[in-house]
Design a protein around this motif. Structure first.
Motif, PDB file in Angstrom:
ATOM      1  N   HIS A 186       0.856  -1.188   0.000  1.00 16.71           N
ATOM      2  CA  HIS A 186       0.000   0.000   0.000  1.00 16.71           C
ATOM      3  C   HIS A 186       0.897   1.244   0.000  1.00 16.71           C
ATOM      4  O   HIS A 186       1.856   1.306   0.777  1.00 16.71           O
ATOM      5  CB  HIS A 186      -0.900  -0.003   1.241  1.00 16.71           C
ATOM      6  CG  HIS A 186      -1.839   1.156   1.266  1.00 16.71           C
ATOM      7  ND1 HIS A 186      -2.950   1.226   0.448  1.00 16.71           N
ATOM      8  CD2 HIS A 186      -1.807   2.319   1.967  1.00 16.71           C
ATOM      9  CE1 HIS A 186      -3.563   2.371   0.654  1.00 16.71           C
ATOM     10  NE2 HIS A 186      -2.893   3.054   1.574  1.00 16.71           N
ATOM     11  N   LEU A 188       1.891   4.960   4.853  1.00 14.75           N
ATOM     12  CA  LEU A 188       2.250   4.321   6.124  1.00 14.75           C
ATOM     13  C   LEU A 188       0.946   3.991   6.844  1.00 14.75           C
ATOM     14  O   LEU A 188       0.394   4.809   7.574  1.00 14.75           O
ATOM     15  CB  LEU A 188       3.127   5.262   6.961  1.00 14.75           C
ATOM     16  CG  LEU A 188       4.502   5.588   6.362  1.00 14.75           C
ATOM     17  CD1 LEU A 188       5.236   6.602   7.235  1.00 14.75           C
ATOM     18  CD2 LEU A 188       5.350   4.327   6.197  1.00 14.75           C
ATOM     19  N   LEU A 189       0.468   2.775   6.648  1.00 16.06           N
ATOM     20  CA  LEU A 189      -0.779   2.358   7.310  1.00 16.06           C
ATOM     21  C   LEU A 189      -0.593   2.390   8.824  1.00 16.06           C
ATOM     22  O   LEU A 189       0.512   2.151   9.310  1.00 16.06           O
ATOM     23  CB  LEU A 189      -1.162   0.952   6.836  1.00 16.06           C
ATOM     24  CG  LEU A 189      -1.588   0.872   5.361  1.00 16.06           C
ATOM     25  CD1 LEU A 189      -1.710  -0.581   4.914  1.00 16.06           C
ATOM     26  CD2 LEU A 189      -2.908   1.605   5.130  1.00 16.06           C
ATOM     27  N   CYS A 217       5.434   3.541   2.343  1.00 16.47           N
ATOM     28  CA  CYS A 217       4.708   2.377   1.845  1.00 16.47           C
ATOM     29  C   CYS A 217       4.707   1.290   2.912  1.00 16.47           C
ATOM     30  O   CYS A 217       5.539   1.286   3.818  1.00 16.47           O
ATOM     31  CB  CYS A 217       5.336   1.857   0.547  1.00 16.47           C
ATOM     32  SG  CYS A 217       7.018   1.266   0.720  1.00 16.47           S
ATOM     33  N   THR A 218       3.745   0.392   2.778  1.00 18.13           N
ATOM     34  CA  THR A 218       3.543  -0.669   3.761  1.00 18.13           C
ATOM     35  C   THR A 218       3.310  -1.983   3.038  1.00 18.13           C
ATOM     36  O   THR A 218       2.459  -2.052   2.137  1.00 18.13           O
ATOM     37  CB  THR A 218       2.286  -0.376   4.615  1.00 18.13           C
ATOM     38  OG1 THR A 218       2.427   0.900   5.249  1.00 18.13           O
ATOM     39  CG2 THR A 218       2.070  -1.461   5.670  1.00 18.13           C
ATOM     40  N   HIS A 221       1.881  -5.675   3.891  1.00 17.00           N
ATOM     41  CA  HIS A 221       1.117  -6.281   4.982  1.00 17.00           C
ATOM     42  C   HIS A 221       0.421  -7.552   4.525  1.00 17.00           C
ATOM     43  O   HIS A 221       0.193  -7.757   3.316  1.00 17.00           O
ATOM     44  CB  HIS A 221       0.085  -5.270   5.533  1.00 17.00           C
ATOM     45  CG  HIS A 221      -0.959  -4.859   4.547  1.00 17.00           C
ATOM     46  ND1 HIS A 221      -2.193  -5.484   4.444  1.00 17.00           N
ATOM     47  CD2 HIS A 221      -0.963  -3.894   3.592  1.00 17.00           C
ATOM     48  CE1 HIS A 221      -2.895  -4.905   3.483  1.00 17.00           C
ATOM     49  NE2 HIS A 221      -2.188  -3.941   2.952  1.00 17.00           N
ATOM     50  N   ASP A 238      -6.953  -2.721   3.592  1.00 13.14           N
ATOM     51  CA  ASP A 238      -5.593  -2.316   3.967  1.00 13.14           C
ATOM     52  C   ASP A 238      -5.388  -2.373   5.480  1.00 13.14           C
ATOM     53  O   ASP A 238      -4.701  -1.517   6.060  1.00 13.14           O
ATOM     54  CB  ASP A 238      -5.293  -0.899   3.439  1.00 13.14           C
ATOM     55  CG  ASP A 238      -5.435  -0.808   1.922  1.00 13.14           C
ATOM     56  OD1 ASP A 238      -5.057  -1.771   1.244  1.00 13.14           O
ATOM     57  OD2 ASP A 238      -5.925   0.218   1.436  1.00 13.14           O
ATOM     58  N   ILE A 243       1.071  -5.741   9.702  1.00 16.03           N
ATOM     59  CA  ILE A 243       2.117  -5.065   8.927  1.00 16.03           C
ATOM     60  C   ILE A 243       3.428  -5.838   8.992  1.00 16.03           C
ATOM     61  O   ILE A 243       3.924  -6.146  10.085  1.00 16.03           O
ATOM     62  CB  ILE A 243       2.301  -3.632   9.468  1.00 16.03           C
ATOM     63  CG1 ILE A 243       1.062  -2.796   9.128  1.00 16.03           C
ATOM     64  CG2 ILE A 243       3.568  -2.989   8.895  1.00 16.03           C
ATOM     65  CD1 ILE A 243       1.005  -1.454   9.841  1.00 16.03           C
ATOM     66  N   GLN A 294       7.580  -1.434   6.662  1.00 12.93           N
ATOM     67  CA  GLN A 294       7.237  -0.125   6.124  1.00 12.93           C
ATOM     68  C   GLN A 294       8.515   0.621   5.766  1.00 12.93           C
ATOM     69  O   GLN A 294       9.557   0.412   6.401  1.00 12.93           O
ATOM     70  CB  GLN A 294       6.444   0.698   7.155  1.00 12.93           C
ATOM     71  CG  GLN A 294       5.122   0.046   7.522  1.00 12.93           C
ATOM     72  CD  GLN A 294       4.287   0.889   8.460  1.00 12.93           C
ATOM     73  OE1 GLN A 294       4.714   1.173   9.574  1.00 12.93           O
ATOM     74  NE2 GLN A 294       3.091   1.240   8.029  1.00 12.93           N
ATOM     75  N   ARG A 295       8.423   1.478   4.758  1.00  9.97           N
ATOM     76  CA  ARG A 295       9.540   2.354   4.409  1.00  9.97           C
ATOM     77  C   ARG A 295       9.015   3.790   4.279  1.00  9.97           C
ATOM     78  O   ARG A 295       7.911   4.012   3.798  1.00  9.97           O
ATOM     79  CB  ARG A 295      10.209   1.909   3.101  1.00  9.97           C
ATOM     80  CG  ARG A 295      10.923   0.564   3.222  1.00  9.97           C
ATOM     81  CD  ARG A 295      11.626   0.177   1.935  1.00  9.97           C
ATOM     82  NE  ARG A 295      12.757   1.023   1.631  1.00  9.97           N
ATOM     83  CZ  ARG A 295      14.009   0.771   2.003  1.00  9.97           C
ATOM     84  NH1 ARG A 295      14.304  -0.327   2.689  1.00  9.97           N
ATOM     85  NH2 ARG A 295      14.980   1.599   1.676  1.00  9.97           N
ATOM     86  N   CYS A 296       9.828   4.735   4.733  1.00 13.85           N
ATOM     87  CA  CYS A 296       9.406   6.151   4.796  1.00 13.85           C
ATOM     88  C   CYS A 296       9.821   6.925   3.548  1.00 13.85           C
ATOM     89  O   CYS A 296      10.853   6.646   2.951  1.00 13.85           O
ATOM     90  CB  CYS A 296      10.078   6.843   5.978  1.00 13.85           C
ATOM     91  SG  CYS A 296       9.595   6.172   7.538  1.00 13.85           S
ATOM     92  N   GLU A 302       8.752   1.204  -2.625  1.00 13.20           N
ATOM     93  CA  GLU A 302       7.971  -0.032  -2.792  1.00 13.20           C
ATOM     94  C   GLU A 302       8.813  -1.130  -3.429  1.00 13.20           C
ATOM     95  O   GLU A 302       8.727  -2.303  -3.045  1.00 13.20           O
ATOM     96  CB  GLU A 302       6.746   0.223  -3.682  1.00 13.20           C
ATOM     97  CG  GLU A 302       5.676   1.064  -3.037  1.00 13.20           C
ATOM     98  CD  GLU A 302       4.430   1.189  -3.917  1.00 13.20           C
ATOM     99  OE1 GLU A 302       3.374   1.450  -3.368  1.00 13.20           O
ATOM    100  OE2 GLU A 302       4.535   1.030  -5.154  1.00 13.20           O
TER     101      GLU A 302
END
Ligand code: GRF
Length: 212
Positions: free
Chosen positions: A117, A120-121, A143-144, A146, A153, A157, A160-162, A182
């Protein structure tokens, strides 16, 4: 989430250009991910993801999603499950698949359906998450990857990356910067899954410590 799978057999579901599928394929071909890309399925007959997969000799099919417009359900869901099984798939990777998957697919591949996704969920679930991030004015998004559950969504999880949001970002420039992350995140999440290092504790996906 205990058994170690030595080599994942991945089936990718996508509706778009397939750049995430490409990053997974690149990781496999470079020996960075112990996996086989067994097949690629799309609900869109002329989706770029099908063409990309075929160029690499990966079996790729348009599978009719009718009669639904926004979900994968009923006989269409069964068509997808049957095609994935025919190709020996054990891990289903959603990569830009623009439909809500339902219980049938999740039951057929328990704890083995993943999604990526572009936020950042749990912030900004649903469509055009990069636009939602801009509209809200956040300074960091990302992005996440999961596991998929029956919500939107909302599953546990994996990683995640910022991505920083810049003052002059447009929706397109922000989405492009998120996609760079991603393409690192999805192969890495699959590598962790393949290595048997992931364990679920409720909502938390944790890394198994050595010998645990
Ligand atoms: C990605 O941004 C993904 O996060 C979202 O849809 C997009 C798919 O892009 N779910 P691609 O088809 O992998 O290039």
């Amino acid at each position: 989430m205990s058994a170690t799978i030595s080599r994942l057999r991945i089936g990718v579901l996508g509706s778009g250009s397939g750049s995430n599928m490409q990053s997974i394929l690149d990781a496999i071909e470079a020996g960075r991910l112990e996996a086989v890309l067994a097949c690629v399925l799309s609900d869109v007959p002329d989706a770029g993801i099908l063409e990309r997969a075929r160029r690499h000799g990966v079996p790729a099919f348009h599978v009719d999603p009718a009669p639904f417009r926004t979900k994968l359900d009923g006989e269409a869901e069964q068509r997808y499950i049957a095609t994935l099984r025919q190709h020996g798939v054990d891990t289903v990777v959603l990569a830009g698949f623009m439909r809500i998957v339902k219980r049938g697919l999740l039951t057929a591949f328990p704890q083995r359906v993943l999604n990526i996704h572009p936020a950042l969920l749990p912030s900004f679930p649903g469509l055009a998450a990069w636009q939602q991030a801009l509209d809200h004015g956040v300074k960091i998004t990302g992005c996440t990857v999961h596991f998929v559950d029956e919500g939107t969504d909302s599953g546990p999880i994996i990683l995640q990356r910022c991505v920083p949001v810049k003052d002059d970002d447009t929706p397109a420039s922000l989405h492009a910067r998120i996609q760079v992350e991603e393409h690192l995140a999805y192969p890495e999440a699959l590598r962790l899954l393949a290595s048997g290092q992931l364990r679920c504790e409720g909502r938390r996906v944790l890394l198994r410590s050595n010998g645990a």
